[in-house]
Design a protein around this motif. Structure first.
Motif, PDB file in Angstrom:
ATOM      1  N   GLN A  54      -9.156  -2.572  -6.626  1.00 23.65           N
ATOM      2  CA  GLN A  54      -7.550  -2.160  -6.591  1.00 23.65           C
ATOM      3  C   GLN A  54      -7.088  -1.340  -5.537  1.00 23.65           C
ATOM      4  O   GLN A  54      -7.932  -0.571  -4.840  1.00 23.65           O
ATOM      5  N   ILE A  55      -6.000  -1.614  -5.190  1.00 24.92           N
ATOM      6  CA  ILE A  55      -5.480  -1.126  -3.961  1.00 24.92           C
ATOM      7  C   ILE A  55      -5.113   0.367  -4.143  1.00 24.92           C
ATOM      8  O   ILE A  55      -4.718   0.979  -5.325  1.00 24.92           O
ATOM      9  N   ALA A  56      -5.835   1.448  -3.141  1.00 20.43           N
ATOM     10  CA  ALA A  56      -5.795   2.779  -3.456  1.00 20.43           C
ATOM     11  C   ALA A  56      -5.796   3.511  -2.163  1.00 20.43           C
ATOM     12  O   ALA A  56      -6.014   2.893  -1.138  1.00 20.43           O
ATOM     13  N   GLY A  57      -5.528   4.684  -2.065  1.00 17.46           N
ATOM     14  CA  GLY A  57      -5.521   5.819  -0.831  1.00 17.46           C
ATOM     15  C   GLY A  57      -4.624   5.492  -0.043  1.00 17.46           C
ATOM     16  O   GLY A  57      -3.143   5.406  -0.752  1.00 17.46           O
ATOM     17  N   ARG A  58      -4.637   5.587   1.270  1.00 16.86           N
ATOM     18  CA  ARG A  58      -3.730   5.518   2.033  1.00 16.86           C
ATOM     19  C   ARG A  58      -3.339   4.214   2.620  1.00 16.86           C
ATOM     20  O   ARG A  58      -4.574   3.583   2.994  1.00 16.86           O
ATOM     21  N   VAL A  59      -2.182   3.451   2.404  1.00 15.29           N
ATOM     22  CA  VAL A  59      -2.085   2.105   2.646  1.00 15.29           C
ATOM     23  C   VAL A  59      -0.750   1.907   3.511  1.00 15.29           C
ATOM     24  O   VAL A  59       0.336   2.267   3.527  1.00 15.29           O
ATOM     25  N   LEU A  60      -1.209   0.900   4.485  1.00 17.18           N
ATOM     26  CA  LEU A  60      -0.233   0.629   5.716  1.00 17.18           C
ATOM     27  C   LEU A  60       0.359  -0.930   5.170  1.00 17.18           C
ATOM     28  O   LEU A  60      -0.349  -1.752   5.141  1.00 17.18           O
ATOM     29  N   LEU A  61       1.717  -0.681   4.747  1.00 12.28           N
ATOM     30  CA  LEU A  61       2.328  -1.925   4.345  1.00 12.28           C
ATOM     31  C   LEU A  61       2.651  -2.678   5.555  1.00 12.28           C
ATOM     32  O   LEU A  61       3.630  -2.102   6.182  1.00 12.28           O
ATOM     33  N   VAL A  62       2.374  -4.056   5.775  1.00 15.58           N
ATOM     34  CA  VAL A  62       2.873  -4.624   7.009  1.00 15.58           C
ATOM     35  C   VAL A  62       3.629  -5.846   6.681  1.00 15.58           C
ATOM     36  O   VAL A  62       3.300  -6.911   5.835  1.00 15.58           O
ATOM     37  N   ASP A  63       4.696  -6.346   7.473  1.00 15.51           N
ATOM     38  CA  ASP A  63       5.343  -7.480   7.372  1.00 15.51           C
ATOM     39  C   ASP A  63       5.922  -7.660   8.862  1.00 15.51           C
ATOM     40  O   ASP A  63       5.874  -6.824   9.592  1.00 15.51           O
ATOM     41  N   ALA A  90      -4.216   8.234   9.431  1.00 15.19           N
ATOM     42  CA  ALA A  90      -5.377   7.354   9.244  1.00 15.19           C
ATOM     43  C   ALA A  90      -4.993   6.603   7.830  1.00 15.19           C
ATOM     44  O   ALA A  90      -4.715   7.230   7.171  1.00 15.19           O
ATOM     45  N   PHE A  91      -5.607   5.379   7.737  1.00 17.74           N
ATOM     46  CA  PHE A  91      -5.029   4.820   6.646  1.00 17.74           C
ATOM     47  C   PHE A  91      -6.462   4.004   5.976  1.00 17.74           C
ATOM     48  O   PHE A  91      -7.340   3.731   6.857  1.00 17.74           O
ATOM     49  N   ASP A  92      -6.529   3.608   4.810  1.00 16.67           N
ATOM     50  CA  ASP A  92      -7.741   3.067   4.286  1.00 16.67           C
ATOM     51  C   ASP A  92      -7.738   1.401   4.044  1.00 16.67           C
ATOM     52  O   ASP A  92      -8.654   0.724   4.170  1.00 16.67           O
ATOM     53  N   THR A  93      -6.500   0.941   4.008  1.00 11.95           N
ATOM     54  CA  THR A  93      -6.273  -0.459   3.546  1.00 11.95           C
ATOM     55  C   THR A  93      -4.875  -0.897   4.279  1.00 11.95           C
ATOM     56  O   THR A  93      -3.907  -0.118   4.408  1.00 11.95           O
ATOM     57  N   ILE A  94      -4.752  -2.253   4.984  1.00 15.03           N
ATOM     58  CA  ILE A  94      -3.682  -2.659   5.178  1.00 15.03           C
ATOM     59  C   ILE A  94      -3.139  -3.675   3.929  1.00 15.03           C
ATOM     60  O   ILE A  94      -3.935  -4.459   3.595  1.00 15.03           O
ATOM     61  N   LEU A  95      -1.963  -3.833   3.540  1.00 18.58           N
ATOM     62  CA  LEU A  95      -1.386  -4.599   2.496  1.00 18.58           C
ATOM     63  C   LEU A  95      -0.275  -5.224   3.435  1.00 18.58           C
ATOM     64  O   LEU A  95       0.710  -4.788   3.748  1.00 18.58           O
ATOM     65  N   CYS A  96      -0.467  -6.704   3.320  1.00 17.09           N
ATOM     66  CA  CYS A  96       0.682  -7.520   4.058  1.00 17.09           C
ATOM     67  C   CYS A  96       1.374  -8.138   3.176  1.00 17.09           C
ATOM     68  O   CYS A  96       0.749  -8.545   2.219  1.00 17.09           O
ATOM     69  N   LEU A  97       2.523  -8.275   3.537  1.00 13.27           N
ATOM     70  CA  LEU A  97       3.363  -9.289   2.851  1.00 13.27           C
ATOM     71  C   LEU A  97       3.281 -10.729   3.236  1.00 13.27           C
ATOM     72  O   LEU A  97       3.502 -10.970   4.399  1.00 13.27           O
ATOM     73  N   ALA A  98       2.698 -11.643   2.214  1.00 17.12           N
ATOM     74  CA  ALA A  98       2.720 -12.985   2.535  1.00 17.12           C
ATOM     75  C   ALA A  98       3.996 -13.671   2.589  1.00 17.12           C
ATOM     76  O   ALA A  98       4.627 -13.280   1.384  1.00 17.12           O
ATOM     77  N   ARG A  99       4.618 -14.233   3.440  1.00 16.05           N
ATOM     78  CA  ARG A  99       3.657 -15.140   4.574  1.00 16.05           C
ATOM     79  C   ARG A  99       3.952 -14.392   5.795  1.00 16.05           C
ATOM     80  O   ARG A  99       3.196 -14.146   6.557  1.00 16.05           O
ATOM     81  N   GLY A 100       5.078 -13.691   6.024  1.00 13.60           N
ATOM     82  CA  GLY A 100       5.463 -13.000   7.381  1.00 13.60           C
ATOM     83  C   GLY A 100       4.498 -12.027   7.802  1.00 13.60           C
ATOM     84  O   GLY A 100       4.239 -12.118   9.029  1.00 13.60           O
ATOM     85  N   GLY A 101       4.153 -11.322   7.045  1.00 17.76           N
ATOM     86  CA  GLY A 101       3.216 -10.064   7.489  1.00 17.76           C
ATOM     87  C   GLY A 101       1.482 -10.738   7.496  1.00 17.76           C
ATOM     88  O   GLY A 101       0.909  -9.827   7.908  1.00 17.76           O
ATOM     89  N   MET A 102       1.167 -11.708   7.269  1.00 18.33           N
ATOM     90  CA  MET A 102       0.008 -12.139   7.266  1.00 18.33           C
ATOM     91  C   MET A 102      -0.779 -12.221   8.591  1.00 18.33           C
ATOM     92  O   MET A 102      -1.883 -11.592   8.765  1.00 18.33           O
ATOM     93  N   ARG A 103       0.044 -12.731   9.583  1.00 14.80           N
ATOM     94  CA  ARG A 103      -0.520 -12.710  10.795  1.00 14.80           C
ATOM     95  C   ARG A 103      -0.732 -11.201  11.417  1.00 14.80           C
ATOM     96  O   ARG A 103      -1.683 -10.903  12.036  1.00 14.80           O
ATOM     97  N   PRO A 104       0.480 -10.550  11.424  1.00 13.82           N
ATOM     98  CA  PRO A 104       0.335  -9.161  12.115  1.00 13.82           C
ATOM     99  C   PRO A 104      -0.850  -8.466  11.106  1.00 13.82           C
ATOM    100  O   PRO A 104      -1.593  -7.603  11.692  1.00 13.82           O
ATOM    101  N   GLY A 105      -0.700  -8.487   9.811  1.00 12.52           N
ATOM    102  CA  GLY A 105      -1.776  -7.837   8.880  1.00 12.52           C
ATOM    103  C   GLY A 105      -3.139  -8.205   9.422  1.00 12.52           C
ATOM    104  O   GLY A 105      -3.960  -7.247   9.324  1.00 12.52           O
TER     105      GLY A 105
END
Length: 174
Positions: free
Chosen positions: A90-99, A33-48
């Motif tokens: 501010q980004i915090a907690g459990r984060v899923l980094l998406v690209d 379980a995660f609290d936030t998705i952090l996407c990398l722009a630009r490639g991760g924006m659509r999946p994020g």
């Protein structure tokens, strides 16, 4: 569709969205379980964006750029934004980094290192990509397709990389 020589992978919009859904299933089945998705722009924006909707969690954005030359086909200097845009302050907690993909792996590793070094409120960080190329030095926690032949991925929206406002006006004869 992968070409016979393994050098090009052509992805339709339907295939692209199906792969994102498969990525969501992998993350869900992991039980994490995660609290936030952090996407990398630009490639991760659509999946994020899609994952944010499926998991009903906030979407944060960090801009990175290294593919700017030749309509986005040549990797250059890696730029990473100094700030993360997030609706929660501010980004915090459990984060899923998406690209979208781990190509060389340089971008993901640099961002993971930066987040671990400079964003102490992140308690746990995991990574997700649609594709992982064989040449990648980075292995995401979640990935849908491994591409050992390192093909160039032709994503369905790449036509916009070379579309200019003037070309758009000519297309629509406005």
């Amino acid at each position: 569709m992968l070409t016979e020589d393994g050098r090009h992978l052509y992805v339709s919009y339907d295939e692209y969205h199906n792969l994102i859904e498969k990525l969501a299933i992998k993350v869900h089945q992991s039980g994490w379980a995660f609290d936030t998705i952090l996407c990398l722009a630009r490639g991760g924006m659509r999946p994020g964006d899609i994952l944010s909707r499926i998991f009903n969690v906030p979407l944060a954005i960090m801009s990175t750029s290294s593919y700017r030359a030749e309509d986005g086909t040549v990797q250059g200097h890696l730029d990473i934004a100094h700030y993360i845009t997030t609706p929660k302050g501010q980004i915090a907690g459990r984060v899923l980094l998406v690209d979208d993909l781990a190509d060389t792996g340089v971008t993901q590793q640099a961002v993971v290192d930066l987040l671990r070094r400079s964003y102490q409120p992140i308690a746990e960080l995991r990574t997700a990509v649609i594709w992982t190329k064989g040449c990648s030095t980075f292995q995401a926690d979640y990935s849908v397709e491994d591409l050992p032949t390192n093909p160039w991925i032709h994503q369905p929206f790449e036509g916009y990389d070379s579309l200019t406002p003037d070309k758009l006006l000519a297309k629509w004869k406005v």
